[in-house]
Design a protein around this motif. Structure first.
Motif, PDB file in Angstrom:
ATOM      1  N   HIS A 166      32.638   2.609 -36.357  1.00  0.00           N
ATOM      2  CA  HIS A 166      31.304   3.040 -35.934  1.00  0.00           C
ATOM      3  C   HIS A 166      31.342   4.344 -35.131  1.00  0.00           C
ATOM      4  CE1 HIS A 166      29.625  -0.751 -37.291  1.00  0.00           C
ATOM      5  NE2 HIS A 166      30.573  -1.390 -36.622  1.00  0.00           N
ATOM      6  N   GLY A 167      32.534   4.871 -34.889  1.00  0.00           N
ATOM      7  CA  GLY A 167      32.669   6.077 -34.092  1.00  0.00           C
ATOM      8  C   GLY A 167      32.699   5.820 -32.602  1.00  0.00           C
ATOM      9  N   ASP A 168      32.783   4.550 -32.189  1.00  0.00           N
ATOM     10  CA  ASP A 168      32.833   4.213 -30.763  1.00  0.00           C
ATOM     11  C   ASP A 168      34.260   4.369 -30.248  1.00  0.00           C
ATOM     12  OD1 ASP A 168      30.123   3.507 -30.776  1.00  0.00           O
ATOM     13  OD2 ASP A 168      30.609   1.490 -31.516  1.00  0.00           O
ATOM     14  N   SER A 169      34.385   4.919 -29.058  1.00  0.00           N
ATOM     15  CA  SER A 169      35.696   5.171 -28.481  1.00  0.00           C
ATOM     16  C   SER A 169      36.404   3.863 -28.112  1.00  0.00           C
ATOM     17  CB  SER A 169      35.559   6.050 -27.238  1.00  0.00           C
ATOM     18  OG  SER A 169      36.812   6.224 -26.612  1.00  0.00           O
ATOM     19  N   GLN A 170      37.664   3.759 -28.514  1.00  0.00           N
ATOM     20  CA  GLN A 170      38.516   2.642 -28.131  1.00  0.00           C
ATOM     21  C   GLN A 170      39.510   3.064 -27.055  1.00  0.00           C
ATOM     22  OE1 GLN A 170      37.878  -0.550 -30.040  1.00  0.00           O
ATOM     23  NE2 GLN A 170      36.169   0.890 -30.019  1.00  0.00           N
ATOM     24  N   LEU A 171      39.971   4.301 -27.176  1.00  0.00           N
ATOM     25  CA  LEU A 171      40.884   4.881 -26.188  1.00  0.00           C
ATOM     26  C   LEU A 171      40.645   6.380 -26.164  1.00  0.00           C
ATOM     27  CD1 LEU A 171      43.392   4.276 -24.283  1.00  0.00           C
ATOM     28  CD2 LEU A 171      44.783   5.098 -26.193  1.00  0.00           C
ATOM     29  N   GLY A 172      40.492   6.951 -24.978  1.00  0.00           N
ATOM     30  CA  GLY A 172      40.233   8.379 -24.861  1.00  0.00           C
ATOM     31  C   GLY A 172      41.116   9.032 -23.812  1.00  0.00           C
ATOM     32  N   VAL A 173      41.379  10.316 -24.017  1.00  0.00           N
ATOM     33  CA  VAL A 173      42.169  11.113 -23.072  1.00  0.00           C
ATOM     34  C   VAL A 173      41.385  12.381 -22.770  1.00  0.00           C
ATOM     35  CG1 VAL A 173      44.333  12.312 -22.631  1.00  0.00           C
ATOM     36  CG2 VAL A 173      44.338  10.224 -24.026  1.00  0.00           C
ATOM     37  N   TRP A 174      41.053  12.581 -21.486  1.00  0.00           N
ATOM     38  CA  TRP A 174      40.267  13.735 -21.063  1.00  0.00           C
ATOM     39  C   TRP A 174      41.077  14.586 -20.091  1.00  0.00           C
ATOM     40  CZ3 TRP A 174      38.165   9.177 -22.413  1.00  0.00           C
ATOM     41  CH2 TRP A 174      37.032   9.199 -23.230  1.00  0.00           C
ATOM     42  N   PRO A 175      41.424  15.826 -20.471  1.00  0.00           N
ATOM     43  CA  PRO A 175      42.096  16.722 -19.531  1.00  0.00           C
ATOM     44  C   PRO A 175      41.151  17.155 -18.415  1.00  0.00           C
ATOM     45  CG  PRO A 175      42.427  17.424 -21.807  1.00  0.00           C
ATOM     46  CD  PRO A 175      41.343  16.407 -21.814  1.00  0.00           C
ATOM     47  N   LEU A 176      41.670  17.204 -17.200  1.00  0.00           N
ATOM     48  CA  LEU A 176      40.919  17.672 -16.033  1.00  0.00           C
ATOM     49  C   LEU A 176      41.712  18.799 -15.396  1.00  0.00           C
ATOM     50  CD1 LEU A 176      40.092  14.186 -14.431  1.00  0.00           C
ATOM     51  CD2 LEU A 176      38.679  15.480 -16.056  1.00  0.00           C
ATOM     52  N   HIS A 177      41.111  19.981 -15.315  1.00  0.00           N
ATOM     53  CA  HIS A 177      41.785  21.147 -14.748  1.00  0.00           C
ATOM     54  C   HIS A 177      41.307  21.354 -13.314  1.00  0.00           C
ATOM     55  CE1 HIS A 177      43.272  22.341 -18.758  1.00  0.00           C
ATOM     56  NE2 HIS A 177      42.108  21.867 -19.179  1.00  0.00           N
ATOM     57  N   ILE A 178      42.202  21.086 -12.370  1.00  0.00           N
ATOM     58  CA  ILE A 178      41.889  21.248 -10.946  1.00  0.00           C
ATOM     59  C   ILE A 178      42.753  22.383 -10.423  1.00  0.00           C
ATOM     60  CG2 ILE A 178      41.691  20.132  -8.701  1.00  0.00           C
ATOM     61  CD1 ILE A 178      40.072  18.664 -10.752  1.00  0.00           C
ATOM     62  N   GLY A 179      42.186  23.570 -10.314  1.00  0.00           N
ATOM     63  CA  GLY A 179      42.981  24.721  -9.916  1.00  0.00           C
ATOM     64  C   GLY A 179      44.053  24.992 -10.960  1.00  0.00           C
ATOM     65  N   VAL A 180      45.295  25.144 -10.506  1.00  0.00           N
ATOM     66  CA  VAL A 180      46.406  25.388 -11.429  1.00  0.00           C
ATOM     67  C   VAL A 180      46.994  24.085 -11.953  1.00  0.00           C
ATOM     68  CG1 VAL A 180      46.981  27.587 -10.350  1.00  0.00           C
ATOM     69  CG2 VAL A 180      48.059  25.479  -9.511  1.00  0.00           C
ATOM     70  N   CYS A 181      46.480  22.946 -11.499  1.00  0.00           N
ATOM     71  CA  CYS A 181      46.982  21.636 -11.922  1.00  0.00           C
ATOM     72  C   CYS A 181      46.141  21.102 -13.081  1.00  0.00           C
ATOM     73  CB  CYS A 181      46.916  20.638 -10.760  1.00  0.00           C
ATOM     74  SG  CYS A 181      47.849  21.132  -9.295  1.00  0.00           S
ATOM     75  N   GLN A 182      46.802  20.356 -13.966  1.00  0.00           N
ATOM     76  CA  GLN A 182      46.081  19.654 -15.019  1.00  0.00           C
ATOM     77  C   GLN A 182      46.402  18.171 -14.932  1.00  0.00           C
ATOM     78  OE1 GLN A 182      46.098  21.121 -19.125  1.00  0.00           O
ATOM     79  NE2 GLN A 182      46.122  19.019 -19.864  1.00  0.00           N
ATOM     80  N   PHE A 183      45.369  17.356 -15.026  1.00  0.00           N
ATOM     81  CA  PHE A 183      45.511  15.910 -15.056  1.00  0.00           C
ATOM     82  C   PHE A 183      44.908  15.396 -16.356  1.00  0.00           C
ATOM     83  CE2 PHE A 183      45.037  17.344 -10.709  1.00  0.00           C
ATOM     84  CZ  PHE A 183      46.124  16.751 -10.079  1.00  0.00           C
TER      85      PHE A 183
END
Length: 216
Positions: A166-183
């Motif tokens: 159905h296109g519903d997310s089961q597992l997702g990964v979202w990059p977060l850029h905080i300054g020079v750091c990435q989470f």
């Protein structure tokens, strides 16, 4: 005479959508820097001409008001009637409760760009370690193919998802850029970012890792 007028007795803070936009890519552009400055403060900022000029980085009051108007129109900033303090406490202790609110299944973990697990809620530690390594591999994969995805296909997001029929997310990964750091924010189930807890997550990470001098 300015075409804009500030609403009195309001305290400025990014919305969940604004917080996501601020960290969804490496900082560039005046609007993203405006949002990051707001998230680097110890509390939401009183909405007046002096603070707006300082936070916007604009040279004139008219430019600052225009920037605020545009950000408000996009739903990226909000004016609240009462000041709001940044989340307090030890980061490692505060994160699990915040993370748990961001998934329909309350299964979320936060990882750095090398795959080091920083915090989790709902996952077993063993599974979280494997998902942390997966998120690092996906970040590398995106870097290798971002010319195609970002430039050729004009896909603005660098998030990844596993979806059902159905296109519903089961597992997702979202990059977060905080300054020079990435989470990487990894979660099972439907993401629930449109709430104050997501602003709190970006706010508490910004207070720890964001150094605005990196941009000037």
């Amino acid at each position: 005479m300015s075409a804009y007028e500030l609403t009195q007795n309001r305290y400025l803070l990014p919305t969940p959508a604004g917080a996501y936009y601020a960290v969804s890519a490496h900082a560039e552009g005046r609007t993203r820097m405006f949002l990051l400055r707001l998230l680097s403060q110890a509390s939401s900022q009183a909405l007046d001409e002096a603070s707006l000029l300082r936070l916007s980085g604009c040279k004139t009051q008219e430019e600052a008001l225009e920037l605020l108007y545009r950000a408000q129109g996009l739903g990226w900033v909000q004016g609240e009637p009462q000041p709001r303090e940044a989340p307090v406490g030890i980061l490692e202790e505060a994160l699990p409760a915040i993370l748990g609110k961001l998934s329909s299944l309350r299964k979320v973990l936060l990882v750095d760009d090398q795959g080091l697990l920083l915090s989790l809620n709902g996952f077993s530690y063993e599974l979280a370690e494997e998902l942390s390594a997966l998120s690092a591999d996906l970040a590398t994969l995106y870097q290798r193919h971002q010319g195609l995805l970002k430039n050729n296909m004009n896909i603005a997001t660098s998030a990844w998802g596993l979806v059902n029929a159905h296109g519903d997310s089961q597992l997702g990964v979202w990059p977060l850029h905080i300054g020079v750091c990435q989470f990487n924010l990894v979660l099972a189930g439907v993401p629930q970012f449109n709430q104050p807890a997501f602003v709190d997550l970006i706010w508490i990470l910004s207070k720890r890792y964001l150094d605005l001098s990196d941009y000037f």
